[in-house]
Design an enzyme around this catalytic site. Structure first.
Site, mmCIF file in Angstrom:
data_model
loop_
_atom_site.group_PDB
_atom_site.id
_atom_site.type_symbol
_atom_site.label_atom_id
_atom_site.label_comp_id
_atom_site.label_asym_id
_atom_site.label_seq_id
_atom_site.Cartn_x
_atom_site.Cartn_y
_atom_site.Cartn_z
ATOM 1 N N LEU A 55 0.842 -1.190 0.000
ATOM 2 C CA LEU A 55 0.000 0.000 0.000
ATOM 3 C C LEU A 55 0.878 1.240 0.000
ATOM 4 O O LEU A 55 1.899 1.294 0.686
ATOM 5 C CB LEU A 55 -0.893 0.049 1.243
ATOM 6 N N CYS B 94 9.799 -1.832 0.438
ATOM 7 C CA CYS B 94 9.167 -1.022 1.486
ATOM 8 C C CYS B 94 10.163 -0.638 2.583
ATOM 9 O O CYS B 94 9.778 -0.344 3.714
ATOM 10 C CB CYS B 94 7.959 -1.742 2.072
ATOM 11 N N LEU C 159 -3.080 0.544 -4.034
ATOM 12 C CA LEU C 159 -2.584 -0.789 -3.689
ATOM 13 C C LEU C 159 -1.973 -1.470 -4.907
ATOM 14 O O LEU C 159 -2.375 -1.229 -6.047
ATOM 15 C CB LEU C 159 -3.715 -1.654 -3.120
#
Length: 218
Positions: A138, A168, A151
């Protein structure tokens, strides 16, 4: 009563024109403007969020790196990944940002459950995980109460580019695709179920619309 939302299928597109179109849509919309869901697959690209550190891109190679205005660190988009951009007015839906993130995660968890795959969320690490491997990321932005970005759900894709980054911002984070878990091998097979689950979470009534006009690439 369900809130109306227009679903726009973009097909496969380069990243930057879609990003610029989302910005333009969000800047131009008024308080009564219709909410939309954009569904797209992207050409290969690494995107670096506002908190992103360039050192998390280990070896970009032939894949471009784009600095963007969403939250979060670095991620990869590419063919075989289902990307959905919810362009929603949160105050009108009477939800806050934390609840918005949870509802997106739950939509993905419910979609995986449709294939009897158990998935979870993690505190402090937005996204959805199966057996400690990340299957969906996300990255969001909220401007004047309206959301953009969204997303990225790994359906059936070459996962090698994730080895070129710390996904991430986490070194060594494992990633997985739905197809590797026995699910469908095409985002087109997954999109209708994910959209239905998003509609259920947010109380939306979906109507199909044409693809948005995208700015020309330089």
């Amino acid at each position: 009563m369900s809130a109306p939302v227009i679903v726009r299928q973009l097909g496969r597109q380069p990243y930057e024109p879609v990003w610029r179109a989302m910005q333009r849509f969000t800047d131009a919309r008024g308080p009564d403007g219709a909410d939309e869901l954009w569904v797209v697959e992207h050409d290969p690209v690494f995107t670096l969020g506002q908190a992103g550190k360039p050192e998390h891109v280990l070896v970009a190679g032939d894949i471009p790196v784009v600095q963007v205005d969403r939250g979060g660190q670095v991620t990869y988009h590419g063919p075989g990944q289902l990307v959905v951009y919810p362009l929603l007015n949160l105050p009108r839906l009477k939800i806050g940002v934390r609840e918005y993130v949870c509802k997106i995660e739950q939509s993905i968890i419910d979609t995986l459950g449709d294939w009897n795959i158990e998935a979870v969320r993690r505190d402090g690490a937005p996204g959805v995980y199966v057996n400690d491997a990340k299957i969906a990321a996300l990255g969001i932005r909220v401007r004047r109460g309206c959301t953009f970005h969204g997303l990225a759900f790994n359906v059936a894709m070459d996962l090698e580019p994730f080895q070129r980054i710390n996904p991430c911002g986490y070194a060594g984070l494992q990633v997985v695709s739905l197809a590797d878990l026995g699910g469908p091998s095409s985002p087109d097979a997954v999109a209708p179920m994910l959209l239905e689950n998003l509609a259920a979470q947010f109380g939306l009534a979906m109507t199909a619309g044409p693809a948005p006009a995208l700015p020309a690439t330089e």
